[in-house]
Design a protein around this motif. Structure first.
Motif, short mmCIF file in Angstrom:
data_model
loop_
_atom_site.label_atom_id
_atom_site.label_comp_id
_atom_site.label_asym_id
_atom_site.label_seq_id
_atom_site.Cartn_x
_atom_site.Cartn_y
_atom_site.Cartn_z
N VAL A 111 19.30 -23.01 43.15
CA VAL A 111 19.87 -21.62 43.54
C VAL A 111 20.83 -21.12 42.47
CG1 VAL A 111 21.23 -20.51 45.28
CG2 VAL A 111 19.26 -21.94 46.09
N ARG A 112 21.72 -22.06 42.27
CA ARG A 112 22.78 -21.83 41.21
C ARG A 112 22.07 -21.27 39.91
NH1 ARG A 112 26.56 -24.54 37.62
NH2 ARG A 112 28.79 -23.80 38.10
N GLU A 113 21.28 -22.14 39.26
CA GLU A 113 20.75 -21.84 37.92
C GLU A 113 19.86 -20.61 38.01
OE1 GLU A 113 18.86 -25.69 36.85
OE2 GLU A 113 20.93 -26.52 36.39
N THR A 114 18.87 -20.36 39.07
CA THR A 114 18.07 -19.56 38.97
C THR A 114 18.45 -18.30 39.52
OG1 THR A 114 16.25 -21.09 39.84
CG2 THR A 114 15.81 -18.77 40.03
N ILE A 115 19.44 -18.06 40.36
CA ILE A 115 19.96 -16.70 40.87
C ILE A 115 21.54 -16.37 40.22
CG2 ILE A 115 20.46 -15.65 43.04
CD1 ILE A 115 17.83 -16.36 42.91
N GLY A 116 21.92 -17.38 39.52
CA GLY A 116 23.01 -17.14 38.91
C GLY A 116 24.47 -16.92 39.82
N VAL A 117 24.44 -17.64 40.99
CA VAL A 117 25.52 -17.45 41.83
C VAL A 117 26.16 -18.93 42.25
CG1 VAL A 117 23.87 -17.97 43.85
CG2 VAL A 117 25.98 -16.62 44.23
N PRO A 118 27.50 -18.76 42.27
CA PRO A 118 28.36 -20.08 42.70
C PRO A 118 27.76 -20.70 44.00
CG PRO A 118 29.95 -18.24 41.92
CD PRO A 118 28.36 -17.82 42.43
N VAL A 119 27.91 -21.95 44.16
CA VAL A 119 27.29 -22.36 45.48
C VAL A 119 28.30 -23.24 46.12
CG1 VAL A 119 25.08 -22.21 44.85
CG2 VAL A 119 26.14 -24.44 44.30
N LEU A 120 28.29 -23.39 47.56
CA LEU A 120 29.46 -24.16 48.22
C LEU A 120 28.52 -24.83 49.30
CD1 LEU A 120 32.57 -22.69 49.83
CD2 LEU A 120 30.93 -23.81 51.30
N SER A 121 29.23 -26.21 49.76
CA SER A 121 28.16 -26.73 50.75
C SER A 121 29.39 -27.86 51.38
CB SER A 121 27.24 -27.74 50.12
OG SER A 121 26.31 -28.08 51.55
N GLY A 140 33.95 -20.51 39.28
CA GLY A 140 33.02 -20.09 38.41
C GLY A 140 33.67 -18.88 37.64
N PRO A 141 32.83 -17.70 37.59
CA PRO A 141 33.18 -16.50 37.03
C PRO A 141 33.90 -15.68 38.03
CG PRO A 141 30.99 -16.44 37.86
CD PRO A 141 31.40 -17.87 38.01
N LEU A 142 34.14 -15.96 39.13
CA LEU A 142 34.94 -15.27 40.31
C LEU A 142 36.15 -15.68 40.40
CD1 LEU A 142 31.91 -15.25 43.04
CD2 LEU A 142 32.29 -13.54 41.19
N ALA A 143 37.15 -14.96 41.08
CA ALA A 143 38.28 -15.24 41.47
C ALA A 143 38.81 -14.85 42.97
CB ALA A 143 39.40 -14.51 40.42
N ILE A 144 39.73 -15.64 43.69
CA ILE A 144 39.90 -15.16 45.06
C ILE A 144 41.35 -15.39 45.28
CG2 ILE A 144 39.31 -17.71 45.49
CD1 ILE A 144 38.74 -16.55 48.22
N GLY A 145 42.03 -14.43 45.98
CA GLY A 145 43.44 -14.41 46.02
C GLY A 145 44.05 -13.38 45.06
N GLY A 146 45.34 -13.60 44.99
CA GLY A 146 46.17 -12.83 44.29
C GLY A 146 46.00 -11.38 44.27
#
Length: 284
Positions: free
Chosen positions: A88-98, A13-19
């Motif tokens: 949750v994703r649409e209301t809180i605006g946070v990426p989700v994982l399951s 999403g808007p985030l980046a991990i690593g590097g």
């Protein structure tokens, strides 16, 4: 990170991990209870992480398919669980994982989730991994309790065979006799050498699988220490299941999934502050 080889960067999403990016947090209740609880916990966790400028992904399972007992609480199921995670994703605006458990779940899950997670017990299920990889979504694979860290290269190769390079690898402890896990920090280095972001699961690493007879036990008191050690090592992300009251039971008396090893949300602010100070030293 100073003295620590960096991994490739994976966009979520808007985030980046690593590097060499800042430490990212993945967390939330083990299993989804209901929409109200999911929204409440997501909002609270987003606020705590945001106050400390920690990138955050909300995690909660729509189905815990590998419970010890047939009577254990598993979650609301695929359809209702994904509806709640979308909310949750649409209301809180946070990426989700399951977690995903079967090939038939992959396509509907990929329509909602920002990250598809392969549970540790299923990390060698080739058809499931290939189907997840084929979606093009980031795939987080938990290293099986029975798998050597260096052997995760075979998992990476399966995902790469579908042209997907958005790979996360998670350490969650290794089987140590019966009903016990141990974390070998050398494994973090072995997985980092594969070139992809490494996640440390601080809560499942203190799980006692099947240790309570018809359910797993856990040793929550060790979560902060292991988290600090992993951040000092230089992991790219931390995974922690969290709940406002991990030891409470459901209305029918059944315990919540993984309650004994979930972190209390009230304990998260202090722990993140500690981890932030460690990360500053590691990155200096």
């Amino acid at each position: 990170m100073s003295g620590t080889p960096t991994t490739r960067t994976v966009s979520i999403g808007p985030l980046a991990i690593g590097g060499g990016r800042p430490l990212l947090l993945i967390g939330g209740p083990c299993a989804i209870e209901n929409e109200t609880h999911a929204l409440m916990t997501a909002e609270r966790l987003v606020r705590i992480a945001g106050d400390r400028k920690v990138p955050f992904i909300y995690k909660s399972s729509y189905d815990k398919a590998n419970r010890s007992s047939v009577n254990s609480y598993r979650g609301p199921g695929l359809v209702e669980g994904l509806r709640i995670l979308r909310k949750v994703r649409e209301t809180i605006g946070v990426p989700v994982l399951s977690d995903i458990h079967q090939v038939s779940e992959v396509d509907p899950a990929a329509e909602v989730l920002d990250v598809l997670q392969i549970p540790a017990f299923l990390c060698r299920q080739t058809d499931l991994i290939l189907a997840a990889a084929a979606t093009g979504k980031p795939v987080n694979v938990k290293k099986g309790q029975f798998v050597a860290p260096r052997d995760m290269k075979n998992v990476v190769d399966k995902i790469l065979s579908k042209g997907n390079e958005s790979i996360l690898l998670t350490e969650r402890g290794t089987t140590f006799g019966y009903n016990n896990l141990v974390v070998d920090m050398r494994g973090l280095a072995d997985m980092r050498d594969l070139g992809y972001p490494v996640v440390f699961d601080a809560t499942h690493s203190v799980q006692l699988p099947g240790g309570a007879g018809d359910r797993s036990g856990g040793e929550r008191k060790y979560v902060p220490a292991l988290a600090r050690a992993a951040v000092a090592f230089g992991v790219d992300a931390l995974f922690m299941e969290m709940h406002e009251d991990p030891d409470r039971t459901l209305a029918d008396g059944r315990p919540l999934s993984d309650g004994p090893n979930m972190l209390r949300i009230d304990d998260l602010p202090r722990l993140l502050d500690e981890l932030g100070r460690i990360a500053e030293v590691v990155c200096a």
